[in-house]
Write a protein that holds these residues in place. Sequence first.
Motif, mmCIF file in Angstrom:
data_model
loop_
_atom_site.group_PDB
_atom_site.id
_atom_site.type_symbol
_atom_site.label_atom_id
_atom_site.label_comp_id
_atom_site.label_asym_id
_atom_site.label_seq_id
_atom_site.Cartn_x
_atom_site.Cartn_y
_atom_site.Cartn_z
ATOM 1 N N HIS A 272 0.812 -1.250 0.118
ATOM 2 C CA HIS A 272 -0.004 0.033 -0.154
ATOM 3 C C HIS A 272 0.950 1.172 -0.174
ATOM 4 O O HIS A 272 1.557 1.546 1.109
ATOM 5 C CB HIS A 272 -0.949 0.073 1.254
ATOM 6 C CG HIS A 272 -2.130 0.925 1.035
ATOM 7 N ND1 HIS A 272 -1.996 2.327 0.581
ATOM 8 C CD2 HIS A 272 -3.321 0.849 1.584
ATOM 9 C CE1 HIS A 272 -3.176 2.792 0.497
ATOM 10 N NE2 HIS A 272 -4.089 1.922 1.260
ATOM 11 N N CYS A 274 0.519 4.278 0.279
ATOM 12 C CA CYS A 274 -0.076 5.334 1.295
ATOM 13 C C CYS A 274 0.422 5.177 2.696
ATOM 14 O O CYS A 274 0.512 6.184 3.650
ATOM 15 C CB CYS A 274 -1.631 5.633 1.273
ATOM 16 S SG CYS A 274 -2.101 6.255 -0.439
ATOM 17 N N CYS A 319 0.647 7.187 -3.997
ATOM 18 C CA CYS A 319 -0.410 7.111 -2.952
ATOM 19 C C CYS A 319 -1.177 8.033 -3.930
ATOM 20 O O CYS A 319 -2.690 7.623 -3.876
ATOM 21 C CB CYS A 319 0.180 7.544 -1.709
ATOM 22 S SG CYS A 319 -1.294 8.177 -0.731
ATOM 23 N N CYS A 384 4.403 12.123 4.567
ATOM 24 C CA CYS A 384 4.192 10.943 3.853
ATOM 25 C C CYS A 384 5.838 9.977 3.615
ATOM 26 O O CYS A 384 5.767 9.112 3.379
ATOM 27 C CB CYS A 384 3.602 11.029 2.547
ATOM 28 S SG CYS A 384 1.943 11.200 2.557
ATOM 29 N N TYR A 407 -2.417 8.544 3.684
ATOM 30 C CA TYR A 407 -3.739 8.460 2.858
ATOM 31 C C TYR A 407 -4.666 9.700 2.796
ATOM 32 O O TYR A 407 -5.095 10.043 1.917
ATOM 33 C CB TYR A 407 -4.388 7.233 3.182
ATOM 34 C CG TYR A 407 -5.706 7.371 2.785
ATOM 35 C CD1 TYR A 407 -6.538 7.157 1.295
ATOM 36 C CD2 TYR A 407 -6.819 7.480 4.062
ATOM 37 C CE1 TYR A 407 -7.758 7.332 1.276
ATOM 38 C CE2 TYR A 407 -8.146 7.463 3.894
ATOM 39 C CZ TYR A 407 -8.813 7.599 2.489
ATOM 40 O OH TYR A 407 -9.896 7.674 2.330
ATOM 41 N N ASN A 410 -3.773 12.996 1.217
ATOM 42 C CA ASN A 410 -3.742 12.689 -0.233
ATOM 43 C C ASN A 410 -5.385 12.715 -0.829
ATOM 44 O O ASN A 410 -5.785 13.460 -1.509
ATOM 45 C CB ASN A 410 -3.280 11.454 -0.725
ATOM 46 C CG ASN A 410 -1.783 11.620 -0.767
ATOM 47 O OD1 ASN A 410 -1.277 12.189 -1.773
ATOM 48 N ND2 ASN A 410 -0.951 11.307 0.057
#
Length: 498
Positions: A272, A274, A319, A384, A407, A410
Amino acid sequence: MATKVFGALASFFLLASVAVIIAVAVIQTYKITYSSPGLKYGIVLDCGSSRTTVYVYDWPAEKENNTGVINQTLRCLVKGPGISDFGKNVTQDQETWKSFQSCMVQVQGKIPASQHNTTSIYLGATAGMRLLQLQNEAISNRIMQNMSDYLQSSPFDFQNASIISGEESGLYGWITVNYLMNNFLEKGLWNSWVRPHGAQTVGSLDLGGASTQIAFTTDEGARGPGLTKVTLYGYDYTVYTHSFLCFGKNEAEITVLAKLVQSSADSLNVVHPCYPAGFNTTMTEEFIFGSECTRDLRLVGYSPKRNITISGGGDVIECRKAVRSIFDFASCGGFQNCSFNGVDQPPVSGEFMAYAGFYWTAWALRLVGSSSLEEFNSTMWNFCSMNWQDLKKNYTITEKHLKSYCYSANYVLTILVDGYKFDDQSWNDIRFEKQVKRTSIAWTLGFMLTLSNMIPAEPKLVNLPMENGVFAGVLFLFSALTIVMLVFLIILLIRTCY
Protein backbone atom coordinates in the motif's frame (compact mmCIF):
# COMPACT_ATOMS: atom_id res chain seq x y z
CA MET A 1 -25.89 86.10 42.60
CA ALA A 2 -28.98 85.15 40.55
CA THR A 3 -26.76 84.43 37.57
CA LYS A 4 -24.69 81.96 39.61
CA VAL A 5 -27.81 80.23 40.88
CA PHE A 6 -29.26 79.90 37.37
CA GLY A 7 -25.89 78.68 36.13
CA ALA A 8 -25.70 76.04 38.84
CA LEU A 9 -29.26 74.89 38.09
CA ALA A 10 -28.57 74.75 34.37
CA SER A 11 -25.41 72.72 34.98
CA PHE A 12 -27.32 70.36 37.23
CA PHE A 13 -30.08 69.81 34.67
CA LEU A 14 -27.49 69.34 31.93
CA LEU A 15 -25.61 66.66 33.84
CA ALA A 16 -28.85 65.05 35.01
CA SER A 17 -30.20 64.89 31.46
CA VAL A 18 -27.02 63.31 30.16
CA ALA A 19 -27.07 60.79 33.02
CA VAL A 20 -30.73 59.91 32.34
CA ILE A 21 -30.05 59.42 28.61
CA ILE A 22 -27.13 57.09 29.37
CA ALA A 23 -29.06 55.19 32.04
CA VAL A 24 -32.12 54.66 29.82
CA ALA A 25 -29.97 53.45 26.91
CA VAL A 26 -28.03 51.04 29.11
CA ILE A 27 -31.19 49.65 30.74
CA GLN A 28 -32.88 49.37 27.35
CA THR A 29 -29.95 47.40 26.00
CA TYR A 30 -28.99 45.19 28.92
CA LYS A 31 -31.96 44.78 31.26
CA ILE A 32 -33.12 41.69 29.36
CA THR A 33 -29.95 39.92 30.52
CA TYR A 34 -31.06 40.03 34.13
CA SER A 35 -34.60 38.80 33.67
CA SER A 36 -33.96 35.37 32.17
CA PRO A 37 -36.44 32.72 33.34
CA GLY A 38 -33.75 30.03 33.01
CA LEU A 39 -32.42 27.61 30.43
CA LYS A 40 -34.03 25.17 28.05
CA TYR A 41 -32.30 22.06 26.73
CA GLY A 42 -32.18 19.85 23.67
CA ILE A 43 -30.47 16.49 23.04
CA VAL A 44 -29.28 15.13 19.70
CA LEU A 45 -27.72 11.72 19.03
CA ASP A 46 -25.40 11.71 16.02
CA CYS A 47 -25.32 8.07 14.94
CA GLY A 48 -22.50 8.08 12.42
CA SER A 49 -20.80 5.26 10.56
CA SER A 50 -17.88 4.95 12.95
CA ARG A 51 -19.36 6.06 16.29
CA THR A 52 -22.28 7.65 18.09
CA THR A 53 -21.92 11.08 19.68
CA VAL A 54 -24.43 12.54 22.12
CA TYR A 55 -24.83 16.34 22.23
CA VAL A 56 -26.65 18.45 24.79
CA TYR A 57 -27.47 22.06 23.93
CA ASP A 58 -28.90 24.78 26.16
CA TRP A 59 -30.24 28.28 25.57
CA PRO A 60 -31.99 31.04 27.53
CA ALA A 61 -35.69 30.20 27.60
CA GLU A 62 -36.91 33.63 26.54
CA LYS A 63 -34.68 33.51 23.45
CA GLU A 64 -35.91 30.21 22.08
CA ASN A 65 -36.80 31.67 18.70
CA ASN A 66 -33.71 33.80 18.27
CA THR A 67 -30.20 33.11 17.11
CA GLY A 68 -26.69 33.24 18.50
CA VAL A 69 -27.73 32.05 21.95
CA ILE A 70 -27.34 28.26 21.91
CA ASN A 71 -24.45 26.67 23.79
CA GLN A 72 -23.10 23.13 23.66
CA THR A 73 -23.05 21.98 27.24
CA LEU A 74 -22.08 18.32 26.70
CA ARG A 75 -20.46 16.20 24.00
CA CYS A 76 -20.19 12.54 24.92
CA LEU A 77 -18.47 10.03 22.61
CA VAL A 78 -19.89 6.52 22.75
CA LYS A 79 -17.04 3.99 22.68
CA GLY A 80 -17.16 1.40 19.95
CA PRO A 81 -18.41 1.48 16.35
CA GLY A 82 -21.61 3.05 15.07
CA ILE A 83 -25.08 1.54 15.46
CA SER A 84 -24.89 0.18 11.90
CA ASP A 85 -22.49 -2.47 13.27
CA PHE A 86 -24.94 -3.73 15.92
CA GLY A 87 -25.37 -7.47 15.66
CA LYS A 88 -21.94 -8.25 14.19
CA ASN A 89 -20.14 -8.89 17.48
CA VAL A 90 -22.02 -9.64 20.72
CA THR A 91 -19.15 -8.63 23.03
CA GLN A 92 -18.59 -5.42 21.10
CA ASP A 93 -22.32 -4.65 21.20
CA GLN A 94 -22.38 -5.03 24.98
CA GLU A 95 -19.42 -2.66 25.42
CA THR A 96 -20.91 -0.10 23.05
CA TRP A 97 -24.28 -0.27 24.77
CA LYS A 98 -22.68 0.13 28.19
CA SER A 99 -20.82 3.22 26.97
CA PHE A 100 -24.01 4.58 25.43
CA GLN A 101 -25.88 4.22 28.71
CA SER A 102 -22.98 5.92 30.50
CA CYS A 103 -23.38 8.91 28.17
CA MET A 104 -27.10 9.04 28.89
CA VAL A 105 -26.37 9.12 32.63
CA GLN A 106 -24.12 12.14 31.99
CA VAL A 107 -26.93 13.74 29.98
CA GLN A 108 -29.37 13.31 32.87
CA GLY A 109 -26.84 14.92 35.19
CA LYS A 110 -26.49 17.97 32.94
CA ILE A 111 -30.22 18.69 32.76
CA PRO A 112 -32.27 19.55 35.88
CA ALA A 113 -34.57 16.65 36.79
CA SER A 114 -37.57 19.00 36.74
CA GLN A 115 -36.98 19.58 33.03
CA HIS A 116 -36.34 16.01 31.88
CA ASN A 117 -39.87 15.40 30.64
CA THR A 118 -39.93 18.68 28.67
CA THR A 119 -36.49 18.30 27.09
CA SER A 120 -36.69 17.10 23.49
CA ILE A 121 -34.39 14.32 22.31
CA TYR A 122 -33.67 13.51 18.66
CA LEU A 123 -31.70 10.80 16.88
CA GLY A 124 -30.23 11.22 13.43
CA ALA A 125 -28.45 8.34 11.68
CA THR A 126 -26.20 9.14 8.75
CA ALA A 127 -24.24 7.35 6.03
CA GLY A 128 -23.47 4.15 7.94
CA MET A 129 -27.16 3.41 8.35
CA ARG A 130 -27.87 4.50 4.77
CA LEU A 131 -25.40 1.87 3.58
CA LEU A 132 -26.92 -0.76 5.88
CA GLN A 133 -30.38 0.15 4.59
CA LEU A 134 -29.17 -0.60 1.06
CA GLN A 135 -27.54 -3.83 2.16
CA ASN A 136 -30.21 -5.19 4.52
CA GLU A 137 -33.30 -3.07 5.09
CA ALA A 138 -34.76 -5.45 7.66
CA ILE A 139 -31.73 -5.21 9.95
CA SER A 140 -31.64 -1.45 9.45
CA ASN A 141 -35.29 -1.11 10.46
CA ARG A 142 -34.79 -3.32 13.50
CA ILE A 143 -31.84 -1.25 14.78
CA MET A 144 -33.74 2.00 14.32
CA GLN A 145 -36.78 0.57 16.10
CA ASN A 146 -34.61 -0.63 19.02
CA MET A 147 -33.06 2.83 19.34
CA SER A 148 -36.50 4.46 19.21
CA ASP A 149 -37.86 2.11 21.89
CA TYR A 150 -34.92 2.88 24.17
CA LEU A 151 -35.22 6.65 23.76
CA GLN A 152 -38.99 6.53 24.30
CA SER A 153 -38.33 4.80 27.63
CA SER A 154 -35.92 7.55 28.71
CA PRO A 155 -37.10 10.38 30.98
CA PHE A 156 -36.84 12.83 28.07
CA ASP A 157 -39.40 13.92 25.50
CA PHE A 158 -38.59 11.68 22.53
CA GLN A 159 -39.32 13.48 19.25
CA ASN A 160 -37.72 11.78 16.30
CA ALA A 161 -35.37 9.01 15.17
CA SER A 162 -34.58 8.92 11.48
CA ILE A 163 -32.00 8.08 8.85
CA ILE A 164 -31.28 11.44 7.26
CA SER A 165 -30.24 11.83 3.65
CA GLY A 166 -26.80 13.05 2.67
CA GLU A 167 -28.24 16.27 1.28
CA GLU A 168 -30.09 16.92 4.54
CA SER A 169 -26.87 16.33 6.46
CA GLY A 170 -25.05 18.79 4.21
CA LEU A 171 -27.73 21.45 4.62
CA TYR A 172 -27.90 21.00 8.41
CA GLY A 173 -24.10 21.35 8.56
CA TRP A 174 -24.29 24.57 6.54
CA ILE A 175 -26.96 25.92 8.91
CA THR A 176 -24.83 25.00 11.94
CA VAL A 177 -21.71 26.73 10.64
CA ASN A 178 -23.48 29.96 9.75
CA TYR A 179 -25.66 29.94 12.87
CA LEU A 180 -22.61 29.70 15.13
CA MET A 181 -20.85 32.46 13.21
CA ASN A 182 -23.91 34.77 13.49
CA ASN A 183 -24.15 35.01 9.71
CA PHE A 184 -27.95 34.88 9.72
CA LEU A 185 -28.64 37.47 12.41
CA GLU A 186 -26.69 39.54 14.90
CA LYS A 187 -27.51 41.88 17.76
CA GLY A 188 -28.17 45.43 16.56
CA LEU A 189 -29.08 48.71 18.22
CA TRP A 190 -31.27 48.38 21.34
CA ASN A 191 -30.66 44.64 21.55
CA SER A 192 -32.72 43.82 18.45
CA TRP A 193 -31.84 41.13 15.92
CA VAL A 194 -30.73 42.44 12.53
CA ARG A 195 -29.25 40.92 9.42
CA PRO A 196 -25.43 41.34 9.42
CA HIS A 197 -24.04 43.98 7.11
CA GLY A 198 -23.24 42.32 3.79
CA ALA A 199 -25.03 39.11 4.87
CA GLN A 200 -22.20 36.83 3.71
CA THR A 201 -22.49 33.13 4.47
CA VAL A 202 -19.77 30.49 4.78
CA GLY A 203 -19.65 27.23 2.84
CA SER A 204 -19.61 23.89 4.66
CA LEU A 205 -17.24 20.96 4.02
CA ASP A 206 -18.04 17.84 6.04
CA LEU A 207 -16.02 14.62 5.85
CA GLY A 208 -17.56 11.71 7.72
CA GLY A 209 -16.61 8.07 7.84
CA ALA A 210 -18.93 6.87 5.06
CA SER A 211 -19.89 10.03 3.18
CA THR A 212 -18.77 13.57 2.51
CA GLN A 213 -20.89 16.69 2.00
CA ILE A 214 -20.37 20.10 0.43
CA ALA A 215 -22.81 23.00 0.82
CA PHE A 216 -22.56 26.68 -0.12
CA THR A 217 -24.77 29.50 -1.33
CA THR A 218 -24.97 30.43 -5.01
CA ASP A 219 -26.52 33.28 -6.98
CA GLU A 220 -30.28 33.60 -6.60
CA GLY A 221 -30.73 33.02 -10.32
CA ALA A 222 -28.70 29.81 -10.36
CA ARG A 223 -30.34 26.78 -11.95
CA GLY A 224 -29.48 23.11 -11.93
CA PRO A 225 -29.50 19.99 -9.75
CA GLY A 226 -28.47 20.10 -6.11
CA LEU A 227 -29.94 23.56 -5.45
CA THR A 228 -32.26 24.14 -2.49
CA LYS A 229 -34.21 27.29 -1.66
CA VAL A 230 -34.35 27.94 2.09
CA THR A 231 -35.84 30.82 4.08
CA LEU A 232 -34.11 31.66 7.34
CA TYR A 233 -35.11 34.65 9.49
CA GLY A 234 -37.05 36.20 6.66
CA TYR A 235 -34.28 35.96 4.06
CA ASP A 236 -34.02 33.59 1.11
CA TYR A 237 -30.89 31.59 0.33
CA THR A 238 -30.10 29.40 -2.65
CA VAL A 239 -27.89 26.60 -1.30
CA TYR A 240 -26.07 24.03 -3.38
CA THR A 241 -25.53 20.80 -1.49
CA HIS A 242 -24.39 17.35 -2.50
CA SER A 243 -23.41 14.23 -0.60
CA PHE A 244 -21.15 11.47 -1.91
CA LEU A 245 -21.96 8.13 -0.31
CA CYS A 246 -18.93 5.79 -0.02
CA PHE A 247 -16.59 8.80 -0.20
CA GLY A 248 -16.31 9.32 3.54
CA LYS A 249 -12.75 9.05 4.81
CA ASN A 250 -13.02 5.46 6.09
CA GLU A 251 -15.03 3.96 3.24
CA ALA A 252 -12.82 5.67 0.66
CA GLU A 253 -9.72 4.24 2.37
CA ILE A 254 -11.18 0.73 2.17
CA THR A 255 -12.07 1.30 -1.49
CA VAL A 256 -8.48 2.37 -2.25
CA LEU A 257 -7.25 -0.78 -0.51
CA ALA A 258 -9.74 -2.98 -2.38
CA LYS A 259 -8.53 -1.61 -5.72
CA LEU A 260 -4.90 -2.21 -4.72
CA VAL A 261 -5.70 -5.81 -3.77
CA GLN A 262 -7.64 -6.32 -6.97
CA SER A 263 -4.79 -5.04 -9.17
CA SER A 264 -1.92 -6.69 -7.25
CA ALA A 265 0.02 -9.55 -8.80
CA ASP A 266 -0.15 -11.32 -5.46
CA SER A 267 -3.55 -10.54 -3.97
CA LEU A 268 -2.60 -12.02 -0.61
CA ASN A 269 0.50 -9.84 -0.19
CA VAL A 270 -0.17 -6.22 -1.13
CA VAL A 271 1.98 -3.09 -0.94
CA HIS A 272 0.00 0.00 0.00
CA PRO A 273 1.86 3.15 -1.17
CA CYS A 274 -0.03 5.39 1.28
CA TYR A 275 1.01 3.43 4.37
CA PRO A 276 4.48 4.23 5.75
CA ALA A 277 7.49 2.09 4.91
CA GLY A 278 8.07 -0.42 7.68
CA PHE A 279 4.40 -0.81 8.50
CA ASN A 280 2.82 -4.27 8.21
CA THR A 281 -0.58 -5.67 9.10
CA THR A 282 -3.07 -8.32 8.10
CA MET A 283 -6.72 -7.83 7.22
CA THR A 284 -9.47 -10.26 6.33
CA GLU A 285 -11.10 -10.18 2.92
CA GLU A 286 -14.37 -9.50 4.74
CA PHE A 287 -12.93 -6.29 6.26
CA ILE A 288 -11.86 -5.07 2.80
CA PHE A 289 -14.70 -6.34 0.64
CA GLY A 290 -17.56 -6.68 3.15
CA SER A 291 -18.74 -3.11 2.71
CA GLU A 292 -21.54 -2.18 0.36
CA CYS A 293 -19.02 0.26 -1.17
CA THR A 294 -16.53 -2.47 -2.16
CA ARG A 295 -18.65 -5.56 -2.80
CA ASP A 296 -18.38 -5.03 -6.59
CA LEU A 297 -14.57 -5.19 -6.29
CA ARG A 298 -14.45 -8.63 -4.65
CA LEU A 299 -11.88 -11.12 -5.86
CA VAL A 300 -12.84 -14.24 -7.72
CA GLY A 301 -13.24 -16.92 -5.09
CA TYR A 302 -13.97 -14.36 -2.36
CA SER A 303 -13.32 -15.91 1.06
CA PRO A 304 -14.43 -13.63 3.95
CA LYS A 305 -12.10 -15.07 6.62
CA ARG A 306 -8.96 -15.30 4.47
CA ASN A 307 -6.15 -12.98 5.55
CA ILE A 308 -4.35 -10.51 3.29
CA THR A 309 -0.97 -9.08 4.31
CA ILE A 310 -0.62 -5.32 3.78
CA SER A 311 2.84 -3.68 3.72
CA GLY A 312 3.54 0.04 3.67
CA GLY A 313 5.25 1.43 0.58
CA GLY A 314 5.73 5.07 1.63
CA ASP A 315 5.46 6.34 -1.97
CA VAL A 316 3.71 9.72 -2.21
CA ILE A 317 3.36 9.74 -6.00
CA GLU A 318 1.89 6.24 -6.13
CA CYS A 319 -0.34 7.05 -3.17
CA ARG A 320 -1.82 10.00 -5.04
CA LYS A 321 -2.45 7.75 -8.06
CA ALA A 322 -4.13 5.13 -5.88
CA VAL A 323 -6.39 7.73 -4.27
CA ARG A 324 -7.32 9.29 -7.61
CA SER A 325 -8.26 5.84 -8.96
CA ILE A 326 -11.47 5.74 -6.90
CA PHE A 327 -12.74 9.01 -8.46
CA ASP A 328 -14.36 9.26 -11.86
CA PHE A 329 -13.15 12.53 -13.34
CA ALA A 330 -13.58 11.45 -16.96
CA SER A 331 -17.38 11.58 -16.86
CA CYS A 332 -17.21 15.34 -16.23
CA GLY A 333 -15.69 15.79 -19.68
CA GLY A 334 -13.58 18.73 -18.56
CA PHE A 335 -16.58 20.90 -17.68
CA GLN A 336 -15.87 23.40 -14.92
CA ASN A 337 -19.34 23.04 -13.40
CA CYS A 338 -18.75 19.42 -12.43
CA SER A 339 -17.01 17.91 -9.43
CA PHE A 340 -16.57 14.15 -10.08
CA ASN A 341 -18.62 11.08 -10.90
CA GLY A 342 -20.57 13.24 -13.34
CA VAL A 343 -22.09 15.43 -10.60
CA ASP A 344 -22.96 19.02 -11.52
CA GLN A 345 -21.57 21.66 -9.17
CA PRO A 346 -21.48 25.46 -9.41
CA PRO A 347 -18.00 27.01 -9.05
CA VAL A 348 -16.99 27.33 -5.37
CA SER A 349 -16.96 30.88 -4.06
CA GLY A 350 -16.53 32.64 -0.73
CA GLU A 351 -15.17 31.30 2.55
CA PHE A 352 -15.51 27.67 3.63
CA MET A 353 -15.37 25.88 6.95
CA ALA A 354 -13.90 22.35 6.71
CA TYR A 355 -14.62 20.15 9.73
CA ALA A 356 -14.92 16.55 10.94
CA GLY A 357 -12.47 14.40 8.91
CA PHE A 358 -11.12 17.45 7.10
CA TYR A 359 -10.21 19.03 10.43
CA TRP A 360 -8.57 15.90 11.85
CA THR A 361 -6.41 15.52 8.75
CA ALA A 362 -5.23 19.14 9.04
CA TRP A 363 -4.70 18.55 12.76
CA ALA A 364 -2.42 15.58 12.05
CA LEU A 365 -0.42 17.72 9.62
CA ARG A 366 -0.39 20.56 12.20
CA LEU A 367 -2.19 22.89 9.80
CA VAL A 368 -5.33 23.70 11.79
CA GLY A 369 -6.89 27.02 10.79
CA SER A 370 -5.84 28.20 7.38
CA SER A 371 -2.88 27.40 5.16
CA SER A 372 -1.91 27.86 1.56
CA LEU A 373 -2.29 25.04 -0.93
CA GLU A 374 1.48 24.99 -1.35
CA GLU A 375 1.99 24.65 2.42
CA PHE A 376 -0.56 21.84 2.67
CA ASN A 377 1.07 19.99 -0.22
CA SER A 378 4.65 20.35 1.07
CA THR A 379 3.64 19.33 4.61
CA MET A 380 1.88 16.28 3.21
CA TRP A 381 5.02 15.28 1.29
CA ASN A 382 7.17 15.59 4.41
CA PHE A 383 4.69 13.55 6.44
CA CYS A 384 4.34 10.82 3.81
CA SER A 385 8.13 10.57 3.40
CA MET A 386 8.64 9.40 7.01
CA ASN A 387 8.95 5.70 7.73
CA TRP A 388 6.84 3.99 10.37
CA GLN A 389 9.40 4.32 13.17
CA ASP A 390 9.99 8.02 12.54
CA LEU A 391 6.27 8.71 12.45
CA LYS A 392 5.77 7.05 15.82
CA LYS A 393 8.63 9.09 17.29
CA ASN A 394 7.39 12.42 15.98
CA TYR A 395 3.61 12.10 16.43
CA THR A 396 1.65 11.16 19.54
CA ILE A 397 -1.24 9.71 17.55
CA THR A 398 -2.63 6.22 18.04
CA GLU A 399 -1.11 3.76 15.56
CA LYS A 400 -4.54 2.82 14.24
CA HIS A 401 -4.98 6.36 12.90
CA LEU A 402 -1.34 7.36 12.37
CA LYS A 403 -0.81 4.83 9.59
CA SER A 404 -3.69 6.36 7.60
CA TYR A 405 -2.93 10.08 7.69
CA CYS A 406 -0.77 10.04 4.56
CA TYR A 407 -3.72 8.52 2.75
CA SER A 408 -6.07 11.05 4.40
CA ALA A 409 -3.93 14.00 3.34
CA ASN A 410 -3.84 12.78 -0.26
CA TYR A 411 -7.56 12.15 -0.16
CA VAL A 412 -8.33 15.64 1.18
CA LEU A 413 -6.06 17.21 -1.44
CA THR A 414 -7.66 15.18 -4.23
CA ILE A 415 -11.28 15.81 -3.36
CA LEU A 416 -10.80 19.52 -2.67
CA VAL A 417 -8.57 20.34 -5.66
CA ASP A 418 -9.44 17.78 -8.33
CA GLY A 419 -13.00 17.23 -7.14
CA TYR A 420 -14.48 20.47 -5.85
CA LYS A 421 -12.06 22.58 -7.93
CA PHE A 422 -10.41 24.69 -5.22
CA ASP A 423 -7.27 26.34 -6.63
CA ASP A 424 -4.28 28.26 -5.26
CA GLN A 425 -6.49 31.30 -4.66
CA SER A 426 -9.73 29.78 -3.36
CA TRP A 427 -7.84 27.32 -1.11
CA ASN A 428 -6.90 30.34 1.04
CA ASP A 429 -10.60 30.75 1.85
CA ILE A 430 -10.78 27.32 3.54
CA ARG A 431 -10.46 27.12 7.33
CA PHE A 432 -9.99 23.73 8.99
CA GLU A 433 -11.78 23.99 12.33
CA LYS A 434 -13.21 21.69 14.96
CA GLN A 435 -15.55 24.14 16.68
CA VAL A 436 -16.85 27.69 16.76
CA LYS A 437 -17.31 29.48 20.09
CA ARG A 438 -16.63 26.26 22.01
CA THR A 439 -19.40 24.47 20.12
CA SER A 440 -18.57 21.51 17.88
CA ILE A 441 -19.22 21.99 14.18
CA ALA A 442 -21.64 19.21 13.31
CA TRP A 443 -24.92 18.81 11.45
CA THR A 444 -26.64 18.04 14.76
CA LEU A 445 -27.23 21.66 15.77
CA GLY A 446 -28.83 22.55 12.44
CA PHE A 447 -30.88 19.35 12.69
CA MET A 448 -32.23 20.29 16.13
CA LEU A 449 -32.89 23.89 15.13
CA THR A 450 -34.89 22.79 12.11
CA LEU A 451 -36.94 20.02 13.74
CA SER A 452 -37.72 22.10 16.83
CA ASN A 453 -38.87 25.08 14.72
CA MET A 454 -36.30 27.30 16.39
CA ILE A 455 -35.58 28.97 13.08
CA PRO A 456 -38.62 31.16 12.39
CA ALA A 457 -39.49 32.46 8.94
CA GLU A 458 -39.41 36.04 10.22
CA PRO A 459 -36.96 37.67 12.66
CA LYS A 460 -38.37 38.62 16.04
CA LEU A 461 -37.41 41.57 18.21
CA VAL A 462 -36.19 40.83 21.71
CA ASN A 463 -38.63 42.10 24.36
CA LEU A 464 -37.45 45.48 25.54
CA PRO A 465 -37.84 47.13 29.00
CA MET A 466 -40.15 49.78 27.44
CA GLU A 467 -42.05 50.20 24.20
CA ASN A 468 -40.14 51.78 21.32
CA GLY A 469 -42.50 54.80 21.26
CA VAL A 470 -42.06 55.44 24.99
CA PHE A 471 -38.31 54.98 24.71
CA ALA A 472 -38.11 57.41 21.78
CA GLY A 473 -40.20 59.98 23.68
CA VAL A 474 -38.03 59.79 26.78
CA LEU A 475 -34.89 60.01 24.71
CA PHE A 476 -36.23 63.04 22.77
CA LEU A 477 -37.36 64.84 25.94
CA PHE A 478 -34.06 64.60 27.75
CA SER A 479 -32.05 65.24 24.59
CA ALA A 480 -34.02 68.45 24.05
CA LEU A 481 -33.51 69.42 27.71
CA THR A 482 -29.79 68.79 27.32
CA ILE A 483 -29.58 71.00 24.26
CA VAL A 484 -31.57 73.82 25.94
CA MET A 485 -29.43 73.72 29.07
CA LEU A 486 -26.25 73.65 26.99
CA VAL A 487 -27.36 76.71 24.97
CA PHE A 488 -28.34 78.50 28.19
CA LEU A 489 -24.92 77.86 29.73
CA ILE A 490 -23.15 79.11 26.62
CA ILE A 491 -25.19 82.35 26.67
CA LEU A 492 -24.54 82.73 30.39
CA LEU A 493 -20.82 82.22 29.87
CA ILE A 494 -20.74 84.84 27.10
CA ARG A 495 -22.56 87.42 29.28
CA THR A 496 -20.24 86.71 32.20
CA CYS A 497 -17.14 87.29 30.05
CA TYR A 498 -18.42 90.58 28.67
